[in-house]
Design a protein around this motif. Structure first.
Motif, PDB file in Angstrom:
ATOM      1  N   LEU A 175       0.869  -1.174   0.000  1.00 31.60           N
ATOM      2  CA  LEU A 175       0.000   0.000   0.000  1.00 31.60           C
ATOM      3  C   LEU A 175       0.905   1.222   0.000  1.00 31.60           C
ATOM      4  CD1 LEU A 175      -2.694  -0.928   2.671  1.00 31.60           C
ATOM      5  CD2 LEU A 175      -2.854  -1.149   0.191  1.00 31.60           C
ATOM      6  N   HIS A 176       0.498   2.247  -0.711  1.00 27.42           N
ATOM      7  CA  HIS A 176       1.252   3.490  -0.754  1.00 27.42           C
ATOM      8  C   HIS A 176       0.557   4.497   0.150  1.00 27.42           C
ATOM      9  CE1 HIS A 176       3.487   2.055  -4.289  1.00 27.42           C
ATOM     10  NE2 HIS A 176       2.333   1.527  -4.645  1.00 27.42           N
ATOM     11  N   LEU A 177       1.322   5.169   1.003  1.00 25.75           N
ATOM     12  CA  LEU A 177       0.774   6.229   1.841  1.00 25.75           C
ATOM     13  C   LEU A 177       1.120   7.550   1.174  1.00 25.75           C
ATOM     14  CD1 LEU A 177      -0.686   7.040   4.429  1.00 25.75           C
ATOM     15  CD2 LEU A 177       1.532   7.071   5.572  1.00 25.75           C
ATOM     16  N   LEU A 178       0.088   8.243   0.701  1.00 26.53           N
ATOM     17  CA  LEU A 178       0.270   9.474  -0.071  1.00 26.53           C
ATOM     18  C   LEU A 178      -0.236  10.678   0.704  1.00 26.53           C
ATOM     19  CD1 LEU A 178      -1.214   8.137  -3.431  1.00 26.53           C
ATOM     20  CD2 LEU A 178       1.197   8.192  -2.774  1.00 26.53           C
ATOM     21  N   GLU A 179       0.467  11.779   0.566  1.00 28.39           N
ATOM     22  CA  GLU A 179      -0.048  13.050   1.064  1.00 28.39           C
ATOM     23  C   GLU A 179      -1.002  13.595   0.007  1.00 28.39           C
ATOM     24  OE1 GLU A 179       3.077  15.709   2.195  1.00 28.39           O
ATOM     25  OE2 GLU A 179       4.087  14.175   3.406  1.00 28.39           O
ATOM     26  N   LYS A 180      -1.920  14.438   0.432  1.00 29.48           N
ATOM     27  CA  LYS A 180      -2.896  14.990  -0.509  1.00 29.48           C
ATOM     28  C   LYS A 180      -2.202  15.684  -1.678  1.00 29.48           C
ATOM     29  CE  LYS A 180      -7.049  17.800  -0.805  1.00 29.48           C
ATOM     30  NZ  LYS A 180      -7.989  18.678  -0.116  1.00 29.48           N
ATOM     31  N   SER A 181      -1.063  16.313  -1.422  1.00 26.40           N
ATOM     32  CA  SER A 181      -0.323  17.015  -2.482  1.00 26.40           C
ATOM     33  C   SER A 181       0.205  16.062  -3.555  1.00 26.40           C
ATOM     34  CB  SER A 181       0.832  17.811  -1.878  1.00 26.40           C
ATOM     35  OG  SER A 181       1.759  16.939  -1.252  1.00 26.40           O
ATOM     36  N   GLU A 182       0.259  14.770  -3.255  1.00 34.90           N
ATOM     37  CA  GLU A 182       0.734  13.777  -4.226  1.00 34.90           C
ATOM     38  C   GLU A 182      -0.382  13.243  -5.112  1.00 34.90           C
ATOM     39  OE1 GLU A 182       4.099  11.133  -2.592  1.00 34.90           O
ATOM     40  OE2 GLU A 182       2.876  11.636  -0.815  1.00 34.90           O
ATOM     41  N   LEU A 183      -1.625  13.604  -4.823  1.00 36.93           N
ATOM     42  CA  LEU A 183      -2.744  13.159  -5.640  1.00 36.93           C
ATOM     43  C   LEU A 183      -2.866  14.042  -6.874  1.00 36.93           C
ATOM     44  CD1 LEU A 183      -5.476  12.686  -2.871  1.00 36.93           C
ATOM     45  CD2 LEU A 183      -3.954  10.943  -3.838  1.00 36.93           C
ATOM     46  N   ASN A 184      -3.285  13.443  -7.992  1.00 35.49           N
ATOM     47  CA  ASN A 184      -3.518  14.262  -9.177  1.00 35.49           C
ATOM     48  C   ASN A 184      -4.881  14.946  -9.066  1.00 35.49           C
ATOM     49  OD1 ASN A 184      -5.600  12.562 -10.257  1.00 35.49           O
ATOM     50  ND2 ASN A 184      -4.058  11.254 -11.221  1.00 35.49           N
ATOM     51  N   GLU A 185      -5.198  15.774 -10.034  1.00 35.14           N
ATOM     52  CA  GLU A 185      -6.416  16.587  -9.987  1.00 35.14           C
ATOM     53  C   GLU A 185      -7.676  15.729  -9.851  1.00 35.14           C
ATOM     54  OE1 GLU A 185      -8.695  19.543 -13.073  1.00 35.14           O
ATOM     55  OE2 GLU A 185      -6.512  19.752 -12.930  1.00 35.14           O
ATOM     56  N   LYS A 186      -7.778  14.654 -10.620  1.00 37.64           N
ATOM     57  CA  LYS A 186      -8.956  13.779 -10.575  1.00 37.64           C
ATOM     58  C   LYS A 186      -9.045  13.063  -9.225  1.00 37.64           C
ATOM     59  CE  LYS A 186     -11.574  13.931 -14.199  1.00 37.64           C
ATOM     60  NZ  LYS A 186     -12.956  14.401 -14.112  1.00 37.64           N
ATOM     61  N   GLU A 187      -7.906  12.666  -8.668  1.00 37.33           N
ATOM     62  CA  GLU A 187      -7.909  11.988  -7.374  1.00 37.33           C
ATOM     63  C   GLU A 187      -8.347  12.934  -6.256  1.00 37.33           C
ATOM     64  OE1 GLU A 187      -4.434   8.843  -8.746  1.00 37.33           O
ATOM     65  OE2 GLU A 187      -3.899  10.590  -7.534  1.00 37.33           O
ATOM     66  N   VAL A 188      -7.946  14.187  -6.333  1.00 37.17           N
ATOM     67  CA  VAL A 188      -8.394  15.191  -5.356  1.00 37.17           C
ATOM     68  C   VAL A 188      -9.901  15.395  -5.501  1.00 37.17           C
ATOM     69  CG1 VAL A 188      -8.268  17.630  -4.680  1.00 37.17           C
ATOM     70  CG2 VAL A 188      -6.168  16.354  -5.158  1.00 37.17           C
ATOM     71  N   GLU A 189     -10.382  15.440  -6.732  1.00 40.91           N
ATOM     72  CA  GLU A 189     -11.817  15.579  -6.965  1.00 40.91           C
ATOM     73  C   GLU A 189     -12.581  14.377  -6.400  1.00 40.91           C
ATOM     74  OE1 GLU A 189     -14.980  16.505 -10.593  1.00 40.91           O
ATOM     75  OE2 GLU A 189     -12.848  16.317 -11.073  1.00 40.91           O
ATOM     76  N   LEU A 190     -12.042  13.184  -6.597  1.00 46.08           N
ATOM     77  CA  LEU A 190     -12.644  11.982  -6.005  1.00 46.08           C
ATOM     78  C   LEU A 190     -12.725  12.111  -4.487  1.00 46.08           C
ATOM     79  CD1 LEU A 190     -10.936   9.013  -7.898  1.00 46.08           C
ATOM     80  CD2 LEU A 190     -13.387   9.506  -7.846  1.00 46.08           C
ATOM     81  N   LEU A 191     -11.643  12.553  -3.878  1.00 51.61           N
ATOM     82  CA  LEU A 191     -11.587  12.711  -2.428  1.00 51.61           C
ATOM     83  C   LEU A 191     -12.651  13.697  -1.950  1.00 51.61           C
ATOM     84  CD1 LEU A 191     -10.310  12.277   0.349  1.00 51.61           C
ATOM     85  CD2 LEU A 191      -8.576  13.977  -0.277  1.00 51.61           C
ATOM     86  N   GLU A 192     -12.744  14.830  -2.603  1.00 52.34           N
ATOM     87  CA  GLU A 192     -13.707  15.849  -2.188  1.00 52.34           C
ATOM     88  C   GLU A 192     -15.141  15.366  -2.355  1.00 52.34           C
ATOM     89  OE1 GLU A 192     -12.764  18.407  -0.399  1.00 52.34           O
ATOM     90  OE2 GLU A 192     -10.732  17.667  -0.688  1.00 52.34           O
ATOM     91  N   LYS A 193     -15.412  14.660  -3.433  1.00 55.42           N
ATOM     92  CA  LYS A 193     -16.766  14.150  -3.663  1.00 55.42           C
ATOM     93  C   LYS A 193     -17.110  13.046  -2.655  1.00 55.42           C
ATOM     94  CE  LYS A 193     -17.449  15.540  -8.406  1.00 55.42           C
ATOM     95  NZ  LYS A 193     -18.627  16.368  -8.268  1.00 55.42           N
ATOM     96  N   ALA A 194     -16.149  12.209  -2.307  1.00 53.28           N
ATOM     97  CA  ALA A 194     -16.393  11.171  -1.295  1.00 53.28           C
ATOM     98  C   ALA A 194     -16.659  11.806   0.063  1.00 53.28           C
ATOM     99  CB  ALA A 194     -15.212  10.206  -1.234  1.00 53.28           C
ATOM    100  N   LYS A 195     -15.937  12.889   0.379  1.00 59.28           N
ATOM    101  CA  LYS A 195     -16.177  13.614   1.639  1.00 59.28           C
ATOM    102  C   LYS A 195     -17.582  14.217   1.675  1.00 59.28           C
ATOM    103  CE  LYS A 195     -11.530  15.118   3.017  1.00 59.28           C
ATOM    104  NZ  LYS A 195     -10.668  16.307   3.149  1.00 59.28           N
ATOM    105  N   GLU A 196     -18.061  14.697   0.527  1.00 56.39           N
ATOM    106  CA  GLU A 196     -19.404  15.275   0.461  1.00 56.39           C
ATOM    107  C   GLU A 196     -20.470  14.199   0.685  1.00 56.39           C
ATOM    108  OE1 GLU A 196     -20.039  17.324  -3.261  1.00 56.39           O
ATOM    109  OE2 GLU A 196     -18.166  18.465  -3.019  1.00 56.39           O
ATOM    110  N   VAL A 197     -20.314  13.077   0.014  1.00 51.88           N
ATOM    111  CA  VAL A 197     -21.358  12.049   0.040  1.00 51.88           C
ATOM    112  C   VAL A 197     -21.366  11.267   1.355  1.00 51.88           C
ATOM    113  CG1 VAL A 197     -20.094  10.145  -1.080  1.00 51.88           C
ATOM    114  CG2 VAL A 197     -22.552  10.413  -1.459  1.00 51.88           C
ATOM    115  N   VAL A 198     -20.246  11.229   2.078  1.00 52.66           N
ATOM    116  CA  VAL A 198     -20.240  10.524   3.364  1.00 52.66           C
ATOM    117  C   VAL A 198     -21.218  11.182   4.334  1.00 52.66           C
ATOM    118  CG1 VAL A 198     -18.364  11.735   4.577  1.00 52.66           C
ATOM    119  CG2 VAL A 198     -18.733   9.315   5.009  1.00 52.66           C
ATOM    120  N   LYS A 199     -21.430  12.467   4.190  1.00 51.69           N
ATOM    121  CA  LYS A 199     -22.347  13.219   5.065  1.00 51.69           C
ATOM    122  C   LYS A 199     -23.805  12.802   4.854  1.00 51.69           C
ATOM    123  CE  LYS A 199     -19.376  17.275   4.687  1.00 51.69           C
ATOM    124  NZ  LYS A 199     -19.260  18.598   4.070  1.00 51.69           N
ATOM    125  N   LYS A 200     -24.086  12.197   3.697  1.00 51.37           N
ATOM    126  CA  LYS A 200     -25.458  11.827   3.350  1.00 51.37           C
ATOM    127  C   LYS A 200     -25.747  10.341   3.573  1.00 51.37           C
ATOM    128  CE  LYS A 200     -25.266  15.358  -0.215  1.00 51.37           C
ATOM    129  NZ  LYS A 200     -25.199  15.590  -1.653  1.00 51.37           N
TER     130      LYS A 200
END
Length: 160
Positions: A11-36
């Protein structure tokens, strides 16, 4: 004594700065939907975001019911929706975010066994790995290159 069979898991442990644009977008969308998430029994909410090969991002969360524990995990809800609506599009990356409803910190979770096998089915269907990302409480992301890193001896025809 018989032969020893090993499978190396990475497993790779990545800092947020190591994610590409689409991966950051995935992260933000997953954070939004977890609330629902609908988790009135466990209060453990899981959100997932999936990147399809055409660039679309789909989201889903866990869905519980009174006949606990027969709810549906976020990952299986998401993959089922993707296949039902976009059966020809390959899933490329899935981001998983979890937290207890009243906790401000995220919890690190990996897909359960049933979800791991489901991810495996879609890797088999499309003949392509699905990268799996899991948010940690520190804001880093664990990345598995494919389901074999989380399910090394998966339920497949081992003779093929």
């Amino acid at each position: 004594m018989g032969k020893k069979i090993e499978h190396k898991v990475i497993l790779h442990l990545l800092e947020k700065s190591e994610l590409n644009e689409k991966e950051v977008e995935l992260l933000e969308k997953a954070k939004e939907v977890v609330k629902k998430a609908y988790a009135p029994y466990s209060n453990f909410c899981v959100g997932a975001a999936l990147l399809l090969e055409d660039g679309q991002i789909l989201t889903a969360n866990n869905q519980e019911n009174a006949s606990f524990p027969v709810g549906v995990c976020a990952e299986r809800t998401l993959l089922g929706y993707a296949n039902a609506n976009f059966p020809e599009l390959k899933p490329l990356k899935i981001m998983i975010v979890a937290k207890r409803r009243d906790d401000s910190n995220y919890a690190t979770v990996s897909p359960c066994g049933l979800c791991r096998q489901t991810i495996n089915e879609y890797e088999l269907k499309f003949g392509q790995a699905i990268e799996i990302f899991m948010l940690t409480p520190e804001g880093n992301v664990l990345k598995a290159e494919n389901i074999s890193q989380l399910l090394p001896f998966k339920f497949n025809d081992l003779n093929s």
